[in-house]
Design an enzyme around this catalytic site. Structure first.
Site, PDB file in Angstrom:
ATOM      1  N   HIS A 176       8.899   3.495   8.810  1.00  0.00           N
ATOM      2  CA  HIS A 176       8.682   2.644   9.980  1.00  0.00           C
ATOM      3  C   HIS A 176       7.447   3.159  10.715  1.00  0.00           C
ATOM      4  CE1 HIS A 176       9.676   0.120  13.426  1.00  0.00           C
ATOM      5  NE2 HIS A 176       9.456   1.169  14.190  1.00  0.00           N
TER       6      HIS A 176
ATOM      7  N   SER B 221       0.833  -1.211   0.000  1.00  0.00           N
ATOM      8  CA  SER B 221       0.000   0.000   0.000  1.00  0.00           C
ATOM      9  C   SER B 221       0.863   1.254   0.000  1.00  0.00           C
ATOM     10  CB  SER B 221      -0.952   0.009   1.202  1.00  0.00           C
ATOM     11  OG  SER B 221      -0.268   0.257   2.414  1.00  0.00           O
ATOM     12  N   ASN B 222       2.012   1.222   0.683  1.00  0.00           N
ATOM     13  CA  ASN B 222       2.920   2.374   0.629  1.00  0.00           C
ATOM     14  C   ASN B 222       3.516   2.523  -0.766  1.00  0.00           C
ATOM     15  OD1 ASN B 222       3.465   3.938   3.204  1.00  0.00           O
ATOM     16  ND2 ASN B 222       3.426   1.851   3.960  1.00  0.00           N
TER      17      ASN B 222
ATOM     18  N   MET C 293      10.272  -6.754   4.588  1.00  0.00           N
ATOM     19  CA  MET C 293      10.384  -7.396   5.897  1.00  0.00           C
ATOM     20  C   MET C 293      11.640  -8.248   6.042  1.00  0.00           C
ATOM     21  SD  MET C 293       7.848  -5.971   7.116  1.00  0.00           S
ATOM     22  CE  MET C 293       7.386  -6.626   8.683  1.00  0.00           C
TER      23      MET C 293
HETATM   24  C1  GRF Z   1       2.643  -1.782   7.392  1.00  0.00           C
HETATM   25  O1  GRF Z   1       2.577  -2.277   8.710  1.00  0.00           O
HETATM   26  C2  GRF Z   1       3.343  -0.450   7.391  1.00  0.00           C
HETATM   27  O2  GRF Z   1       3.098   0.232   8.604  1.00  0.00           O
HETATM   28  C3  GRF Z   1       4.796  -0.825   7.303  1.00  0.00           C
HETATM   29  O3  GRF Z   1       4.842  -2.006   6.517  1.00  0.00           O
HETATM   30  C4  GRF Z   1       3.576  -2.692   6.618  1.00  0.00           C
HETATM   31  C5  GRF Z   1       3.038  -3.055   5.265  1.00  0.00           C
HETATM   32  O4  GRF Z   1       2.917  -1.900   4.508  1.00  0.00           O
HETATM   33  N1  GRF Z   1       5.549   0.243   6.696  1.00  0.00           N
HETATM   34  P1  GRF Z   1       2.486  -1.970   2.926  1.00  0.00           P
HETATM   35  O5  GRF Z   1       0.987  -1.943   2.891  1.00  0.00           O
HETATM   36  O6  GRF Z   1       3.042  -3.269   2.374  1.00  0.00           O
HETATM   37  O7  GRF Z   1       3.105  -0.741   2.331  1.00  0.00           O
END
Ligand code: GRF
Length: 193
Positions: free
Chosen positions: A109, A12-13, A90
């Site tokens: 973060h 999503s980011n 991750m």
């Molecule tokens: C979320 O917990 C966000 O806070 C952290 O990574 C996780 C997944 O984010 N930055 P995304 O939807 O894959 O960008």
């Protein structure tokens, strides 16, 4: 400036960074989405947004993190990438990749660093009785969640907040913070020539 976004999950980011890059005055473009997981949903999301999306599965490399990172590095350079944005990526990076991209790799973060580095940040903020939570964009260094802070966004913790409710509220803030922080960072790079 061509940017690569590294993801492991939903992205999503990454999607927020890609959407923001559509603005005509945006100083960066997302040249590549790259995941360590071939099944990351964010890869399909990138393709749907017209962005080249690839996976380099970390599992065949076993414990040899650096060998996996050399593959990643080669793919980044093959695409002419100049800045790397970790977004829900991750895997802990070895000092090798952090050095290779020193000063040109960012991460977001989901806490107000230096408070709550690591995982489960929302549950920890609630448990600690913090009045507010938030998110931080920082330069990536070898120490996890320790690099120089570029930008932060604060989010109130409401009475009765669950970790899930707070996470959703912080994630919204991330989607605004990261595109603006990355654009400002890239603009400064261009100014420095
Ligand atoms: C979320 O917990 C966000 O806070 C952290 O990574 C996780 C997944 O984010 N930055 P995304 O939807 O894959 O960008």
């Amino acid at each position: 400036v061509p940017v690569a976004v590294l993801i492991s999950g939903g992205g999503s980011n990454m999607a927020a960074l890609i959407e923001a890059a559509r603005a005509p005055d945006c100083p960066y473009r997302v040249a590549l989405a790259l995941s360590n997981r071939p099944d990351a949903r964010g890869l399909e999301r990138a393709r749907a947004l017209g962005v080249n999306a690839e996976a380099i599965d970390h599992r065949p490399f076993g414990k040899d993190r650096e060998a996996h990172e050399r593959e990643i590095d080669g793919r980044l350079r093959a695409h002419g990438v100049e800045v790397v944005a970790l977004a829900g990526y991750m895997r802990v990076l070895t000092p090798w990749l952090c050095e290779r991209w020193s000063g040109r790799m960012l991460n977001i973060h989901p806490s107000l660093l230096p408070r709550h580095p690591g995982l489960d940040t929302h549950a920890r903020a609630i448990a600690a009785g913090d009045a507010e939570a938030g998110c931080t964009v920082h330069l990536v260094t070898a120490g996890v969640d320790e690099g120089p802070i570029l930008a932060q966004s604060r989010v109130p913790i409401l009475a009765g907040d669950t970790a899930e409710a707070l996470a959703a509220r912080v994630l919204e803030a991330e989607h605004s913070l990261y595109p603006s922080a990355l654009a400002a960072f890239v603009s400064r790079l261009s100014d420095q020539g």
